[in-house]
Design a protein around this motif. Structure first.
Motif, PDB file in Angstrom:
ATOM      1  N   ARG A  18       0.922  -1.209   0.237  1.00  0.00           N
ATOM      2  CA  ARG A  18      -0.009   0.097   0.037  1.00  0.00           C
ATOM      3  C   ARG A  18       1.134   1.188   0.001  1.00  0.00           C
ATOM      4  NH1 ARG A  18      -5.241   0.773   0.806  1.00  0.00           N
ATOM      5  NH2 ARG A  18      -5.680  -1.142   1.389  1.00  0.00           N
ATOM      6  N   ARG A  68      -6.921   4.303  16.034  1.00  0.00           N
ATOM      7  CA  ARG A  68      -7.829   5.348  15.082  1.00  0.00           C
ATOM      8  C   ARG A  68      -7.812   6.403  15.931  1.00  0.00           C
ATOM      9  NH1 ARG A  68     -12.852   4.874  11.975  1.00  0.00           N
ATOM     10  NH2 ARG A  68     -12.672   6.731  10.507  1.00  0.00           N
ATOM     11  N   GLN A  93     -12.427   8.496   5.264  1.00  0.00           N
ATOM     12  CA  GLN A  93     -12.293   7.442   5.994  1.00  0.00           C
ATOM     13  C   GLN A  93     -11.977   6.132   5.922  1.00  0.00           C
ATOM     14  OE1 GLN A  93     -15.754   7.156   8.802  1.00  0.00           O
ATOM     15  NE2 GLN A  93     -16.483   9.475   8.315  1.00  0.00           N
ATOM     16  N   GLU A  94     -12.451   6.027   4.590  1.00  0.00           N
ATOM     17  CA  GLU A  94     -12.123   4.379   4.003  1.00  0.00           C
ATOM     18  C   GLU A  94     -10.604   4.290   3.889  1.00  0.00           C
ATOM     19  OE1 GLU A  94     -14.190   3.554   0.435  1.00  0.00           O
ATOM     20  OE2 GLU A  94     -13.413   1.886   0.284  1.00  0.00           O
ATOM     21  N   LEU A  97      -9.226   3.389   7.205  1.00  0.00           N
ATOM     22  CA  LEU A  97      -9.451   2.175   7.666  1.00  0.00           C
ATOM     23  C   LEU A  97      -8.505   1.111   6.947  1.00  0.00           C
ATOM     24  CD1 LEU A  97     -13.181   2.549   7.968  1.00  0.00           C
ATOM     25  CD2 LEU A  97     -11.804   2.190   9.649  1.00  0.00           C
ATOM     26  N   ASP A  98      -8.509   1.139   5.607  1.00  0.00           N
ATOM     27  CA  ASP A  98      -7.563   0.459   4.936  1.00  0.00           C
ATOM     28  C   ASP A  98      -6.287   0.575   5.316  1.00  0.00           C
ATOM     29  OD1 ASP A  98      -8.882   1.229   1.529  1.00  0.00           O
ATOM     30  OD2 ASP A  98      -9.409  -0.111   3.127  1.00  0.00           O
ATOM     31  N   ILE A 100      -5.041   1.341   8.465  1.00  0.00           N
ATOM     32  CA  ILE A 100      -4.807   0.584   9.723  1.00  0.00           C
ATOM     33  C   ILE A 100      -4.888  -1.094   9.572  1.00  0.00           C
ATOM     34  CG2 ILE A 100      -6.511   0.172  11.841  1.00  0.00           C
ATOM     35  CD1 ILE A 100      -7.429   3.304  11.576  1.00  0.00           C
ATOM     36  N   ASP A 101      -5.928  -1.692   8.655  1.00  0.00           N
ATOM     37  CA  ASP A 101      -6.100  -2.884   8.634  1.00  0.00           C
ATOM     38  C   ASP A 101      -4.927  -3.470   7.938  1.00  0.00           C
ATOM     39  OD1 ASP A 101      -7.878  -5.067   8.363  1.00  0.00           O
ATOM     40  OD2 ASP A 101      -6.928  -5.009   6.259  1.00  0.00           O
TER      41      ASP A 101
ATOM     42  N   ARG B 154     -12.347  -2.846  -0.364  1.00  0.00           N
ATOM     43  CA  ARG B 154     -11.206  -2.810   0.000  1.00  0.00           C
ATOM     44  C   ARG B 154     -10.210  -3.871  -0.595  1.00  0.00           C
ATOM     45  NH1 ARG B 154     -12.884   0.264   4.060  1.00  0.00           N
ATOM     46  NH2 ARG B 154     -14.402  -0.517   5.214  1.00  0.00           N
ATOM     47  N   THR B 158      -2.184  -4.781  -4.177  1.00  0.00           N
ATOM     48  CA  THR B 158      -1.890  -3.581  -4.888  1.00  0.00           C
ATOM     49  C   THR B 158      -0.727  -4.063  -5.730  1.00  0.00           C
ATOM     50  OG1 THR B 158      -0.768  -2.978  -3.083  1.00  0.00           O
ATOM     51  CG2 THR B 158      -2.880  -1.933  -3.448  1.00  0.00           C
ATOM     52  N   THR B 181     -10.986  -5.369  10.884  1.00  0.00           N
ATOM     53  CA  THR B 181     -11.336  -3.890  10.818  1.00  0.00           C
ATOM     54  C   THR B 181     -12.091  -3.559   9.447  1.00  0.00           C
ATOM     55  OG1 THR B 181      -9.152  -3.470  10.166  1.00  0.00           O
ATOM     56  CG2 THR B 181      -9.526  -2.994  12.398  1.00  0.00           C
ATOM     57  N   SER B 182     -11.395  -4.343   8.421  1.00  0.00           N
ATOM     58  CA  SER B 182     -11.935  -3.843   7.146  1.00  0.00           C
ATOM     59  C   SER B 182     -12.949  -5.171   6.686  1.00  0.00           C
ATOM     60  CB  SER B 182     -10.788  -3.537   6.241  1.00  0.00           C
ATOM     61  OG  SER B 182     -10.217  -4.633   5.879  1.00  0.00           O
ATOM     62  N   GLY B 217     -10.638   5.701  18.608  1.00  0.00           N
ATOM     63  CA  GLY B 217      -9.661   5.259  19.523  1.00  0.00           C
ATOM     64  C   GLY B 217      -9.912   3.738  19.820  1.00  0.00           C
ATOM     65  N   VAL B 218     -10.376   2.816  18.814  1.00  0.00           N
ATOM     66  CA  VAL B 218     -10.495   1.493  18.747  1.00  0.00           C
ATOM     67  C   VAL B 218      -8.852   1.133  18.933  1.00  0.00           C
ATOM     68  CG1 VAL B 218     -10.957  -0.830  17.768  1.00  0.00           C
ATOM     69  CG2 VAL B 218     -12.541   1.245  17.969  1.00  0.00           C
TER      70      VAL B 218
END
Lengths: 156, 284
Positions: A18, A68, A93-94, A97-98, A100-101, B154, B158, B181-182, B217-218
């Protein structure tokens, strides 16, 4: 501590899992948000000044916590210095999240846990250790040591 | 180039067990004599210490993109770690015995992140195949759904070496801790419900539902543990027996070949997954 910098720089040029331009702020007081090209490669997060060949720096993503921070931002902190956080600002936001994952999944230790899980599960379903056929069932790095019961000895 | 050195050094000595430790002779860079050092291999990082009791490593060799070979040397039991980049350094090492040398060469050549990833993917695929096989005809429905899954918001692969996770497995039903999470919200997409048919829905309790966090904040531990608690995977549900829970006609059941109506199957699985999830959440 010495490290093989040349090889690490070379690694930073490999295809990434990424990559994106994000706002990045260092962990020190007084650090400000700067635009950086951030690249995730194996268990390293490299960050570059836009259009520069060599990264400004790298973060090894082991023993870290990803949190987050708000809608568009996340932070990375290392367990040995949990208050020092690196902050990253995303565009959506997406995207946040991407990232973080991806970062969570980028650690060697995370993969090891997955492997142990799959190995145990396959063994449970089939009675066979799936690593045997590759001749790697005795490798230390694949051993079950997470508190789950060890695999029984393979049938003779 | 900067590196989070303190944390890297911490990784060396933290409580996670190392993959290999031992004494090796390492040829110096400037001083070309061989120095005896204490080595700790963890993941794809080879740390070396002045002495076994030293608290901090002198240095670390990142083992990505390298090969490990036996080498010609006046030194006995010698081997080398070679990198494939311009003006790369060759790390010449020597063990104290033949057995030691072979053991280290083996361990180091399998230490890369890429190698671990390969093995994980292989097992992941095996497990998926096993589970598809277990569910018989549903396997077909599932694989055709996989193609439609490309639209998932998602995409995991890539421009990476070998494409990390294929889109079809991005929901990662069997992936343990902290990964969902995703993952697509189970309720929103039928395919996901089916993919999690074994009930191994690893969503964290307070985790992201519908892809969004309940609260900011998770906390996600990148080493896979959740909030510092030791994470135990939920129990896998018992194998279905024919006719279990099927209120409909005798020929229809979650595993019966007569159950060609996908939406019915989906409902059954959805209910089961939901129940399991509640059960597991309550057990946490």
């Amino acid at each position: 501590m010495r490290f093989n910098e040349k090889e690490l720089v070379s690694l930073s040029r490999q295809p990434s899992e990424r990559a994106a331009e994000l706002g990045m702020r260092g962990p020190k007081k007084g650090d400000v948000v700067k635009k950086r090209l951030v690249k995730l490669i194996v268990n390293f997060l490299f960050y570059f000044r836009t259009d520069e060949e060599e990264p400004v720096g790298a973060l090894l993503l082991e023993q870290c916590r990803v949190e987050r921070e708000d809608d568009l931002a996340f932070s990375i902190a290392f367990l040995d210095e949990a208050e020092r956080k690196y902050l990253f600002e995303c565009d959506t936001q997406e995207q946040c999240l991407d990232w973080i994952d991806s970062i969570i999944k980028a650690s060697y230790e995370f993969m090891r846990k997955n492997l142990i899980f799959y190995r145990t599960e396959i063994h449970r379903l089939t009675g066979k250790d799936p690593l045997e056929q590759y001749g790697i069932s005795d490798e230390t790095r694949f051993q079950v040591n997470t508190g789950l019961p060890p695999l029984p000895a393979p049938p003779t | 180039m900067k590196l989070n050195e303190r944390s890297v050094a911490h990784y060396a000595t933290c409580e996670s067990p190392p993959d290999k430790t031992g004494f090796l002779f390492k040829k110096g860079e400037r001083n070309t004599a061989y120095h005896r050092r204490w080595f700790i291999l963890k993941g794809n990082m080879l740390f070396y210490f002045e002495e076994r009791e030293s608290k901090e490593p002198i240095g670390v060799i990142v083992l990505e993109g390298c090969t490990v070979e036996l080498c010609e040397s006046a030194e006995e039991f010698a081997f080398a770690i070679k990198f494939d980049c311009a003006r790369a350094r060759i790390y010449k090492m020597a063990s104290e015995s033949q057995v030691g040398m072979e053991s280290w060469v083996k361990a180091l050549s399998r230490a890369s992140f890429d190698y671990m990833r390969l093995v994980v993917r292989e097992l992941e695929q095996q497990l998926e195949e096993l589970q598809e096989g277990a569910w018989g005809v549903q396997g077909k429905a599932k694989s055709s759904r996989k193609q439609q899954h490309q639209h998932q918001s998602r995409p995991k692969s890539t421009v990476s070496t070998g494409g990390a996770l294929a889109a079809s497995s991005s929901s990662q039903p069997q992936v343990p801790p902290a990964t969902s999470t995703s993952s697509q919200p189970e309720d929103a997409q039928p395919q996901t419900g089916l993919a999690k048919e074994n009930g191994v829905a690893w969503s964290k309790p307070s985790a992201l539902t519908n892809g969004l966090p309940e609260t900011p904040g998770v906390v996600w531990e990148a080493d896979g543990s959740a909030r510092g608690d030791s994470f135990r995977p939920p129990p896998v549900p018992p194998r279905r027996r024919g006719g279990e829970g099927s209120a409909q006609g005798s020929l229809e059941s979650p595993v019966s070949p007569e159950t060609v109506c996908f939406s019915k199957l989906h409902d059954w699985y959805g209910k089961e997954v939901a129940e399991l999830r509640i059960e597991w959440l309550q057990g946490q």
